[in-house]
Design a protein around this motif. Structure first.
Motif, PDB file in Angstrom:
ATOM      1  N   GLU A  38       0.809  -1.216   0.000  1.00 37.19           N
ATOM      2  CA  GLU A  38       0.000   0.000   0.000  1.00 37.19           C
ATOM      3  C   GLU A  38       0.850   1.278   0.000  1.00 37.19           C
ATOM      4  O   GLU A  38       0.342   2.357   0.266  1.00 37.19           O
ATOM      5  CB  GLU A  38      -0.934  -0.003   1.214  1.00 37.19           C
ATOM      6  CG  GLU A  38      -1.946  -1.129   1.166  1.00 37.19           C
ATOM      7  CD  GLU A  38      -2.875  -1.164   2.362  1.00 37.19           C
ATOM      8  OE1 GLU A  38      -4.031  -1.616   2.197  1.00 37.19           O
ATOM      9  OE2 GLU A  38      -2.455  -0.755   3.468  1.00 37.19           O
ATOM     10  N   GLY A  39       2.151   1.113  -0.267  1.00 33.30           N
ATOM     11  CA  GLY A  39       3.007   2.277  -0.365  1.00 33.30           C
ATOM     12  C   GLY A  39       3.791   2.597   0.888  1.00 33.30           C
ATOM     13  O   GLY A  39       4.558   3.575   0.903  1.00 33.30           O
TER      14      GLY A  39
ATOM     15  N   ASP B  31       6.620   1.796   4.044  1.00 33.45           N
ATOM     16  CA  ASP B  31       7.998   1.323   4.005  1.00 33.45           C
ATOM     17  C   ASP B  31       8.274   0.200   4.998  1.00 33.45           C
ATOM     18  O   ASP B  31       9.422  -0.149   5.232  1.00 33.45           O
ATOM     19  CB  ASP B  31       8.965   2.487   4.264  1.00 33.45           C
ATOM     20  CG  ASP B  31       8.694   3.198   5.590  1.00 33.45           C
ATOM     21  OD1 ASP B  31       7.848   2.716   6.364  1.00 33.45           O
ATOM     22  OD2 ASP B  31       9.332   4.244   5.835  1.00 33.45           O
TER      23      ASP B  31
ATOM     24  N   ALA C  98      -4.504   1.157  -3.726  1.00 34.66           N
ATOM     25  CA  ALA C  98      -3.065   1.397  -3.568  1.00 34.66           C
ATOM     26  C   ALA C  98      -2.335   0.288  -4.306  1.00 34.66           C
ATOM     27  O   ALA C  98      -2.927  -0.718  -4.703  1.00 34.66           O
ATOM     28  CB  ALA C  98      -2.674   1.409  -2.094  1.00 34.66           C
ATOM     29  N   GLY C  99      -1.030   0.474  -4.473  1.00 36.33           N
ATOM     30  CA  GLY C  99      -0.213  -0.566  -5.090  1.00 36.33           C
ATOM     31  C   GLY C  99      -0.328  -0.584  -6.598  1.00 36.33           C
ATOM     32  O   GLY C  99      -0.750   0.373  -7.235  1.00 36.33           O
TER      33      GLY C  99
ATOM     34  N   ALA D  67       4.393  -3.443  -7.284  1.00 36.33           N
ATOM     35  CA  ALA D  67       4.258  -3.613  -5.836  1.00 36.33           C
ATOM     36  C   ALA D  67       3.726  -4.998  -5.496  1.00 36.33           C
ATOM     37  O   ALA D  67       4.188  -5.641  -4.539  1.00 36.33           O
ATOM     38  CB  ALA D  67       3.341  -2.531  -5.265  1.00 36.33           C
TER      39      ALA D  67
END
Length: 250
Positions: free
Chosen positions: A11-12, A14, A34-35, A39
């Motif tokens: 989902e972005g 870290d 997201a993604g 990813a």
């Protein structure tokens, strides 16, 4: 005593790689909230390396709101969207020599499915038509879980380590007081109540019976990794093993 630990990945954030060393199941974003393709592939590869079960984390097509805005869509649109996202992740998983073993809806889609039979049926039908051996994760005690079992799917009841509960077993909406638990000791007590005692204390003070088989660890908080590590130690101290939901009785 055993429990599955899951995290929403791709989902972005870290913390994905670190979380994959602590959980037993990964819910991988499929691009709609997201993604994206890269990813998804990265998460699948990391999950394979760590022996973590791979699951799809589909959403409403709503990246602007991170999939957290409720939407009223025709069930056929939801059905097609689930197949689209599940198929994309499954293709990537297949290319890496593994398969998707579960699906957990994201955000507003998850919460609406817990209470809206039409949405629940659209998701369940898509999973069943794609591959009836794929399990679904859903809110413990919800209609979604009951309907999935009626359809012949393995339905895994989920609890949340960092979310407050209402007395009816639903989650406190994020905009309301008590929605998020950020005190580490309170979170650990919250988790042990669910796993060991099969109940959770609602924000009203009432006890709500829950038989959770998987716990969600959110990885986007400032202390998420530190809490996840402490949770693993606390579970071990209490004789609770961590294993993928697919390996647990349900």
């Amino acid at each position: 005593m055993q429990i599955d630990l899951n995290a929403d990945l791709g989902e972005g954030g870290d913390a994905d790689e670190a979380l994959l060393g602590l959980v037993s199941s990964a819910n991988i974003a499929c691009g709609w909230h997201a993604g994206g393709a890269n990813a998804m592939r990265d998460c699948v590869r990391l999950a394979v390396q760590r022996g973590v079960a791979i699951g799809a984390h589909p959403s409403f097509h709503d990246p602007d709101n991170f999939g957290r805005k409720e939407m009223q869509l025709p069930p056929d649109d939801i059905y097609a969207g689930i197949l689209y996202q599940l198929g994309a992740l499954s293709a990537i998983a297949q290319a890496e020599g593994v398969r998707v073993v579960h699906l957990k809806p994201h955000g507003a889609l998850y919460n609406q499915a817990a209470r809206d039979p039409a949405i629940a049926d659209a998701i369940i039908s898509a999973v069943h038509d794609f591959d009836p051996s794929v399990a679904v994760f859903g809110l413990a005690n919800s209609r979604f879980i009951a309907m999935a079992r009626e359809a012949g799917l393995a339905a895994i009841e989920e609890g949340f380590a960092d979310r407050g509960y209402r007395s009816d077993g639903s989650l406190v909406p994020r905009a309301e007081p008590g929605a998020l638990i950020d005190d580490e000791d309170q979170m650990l007590e919250h988790v042990l109540s669910m796993v060991r005692d099969k109940r959770v204390r609602a924000v009203t003070g009432a006890w709500v019976p829950l038989d959770v088989r998987t716990l969600c660890l959110h990885g986007d908080g400032p202390h998420a990794l530190a809490f996840a590590r402490k949770l693993r130690r606390t579970l071990a101290t209490n004789g609770i093993d961590v294993a993928p939901a697919s390996a647990l009785p349900h």
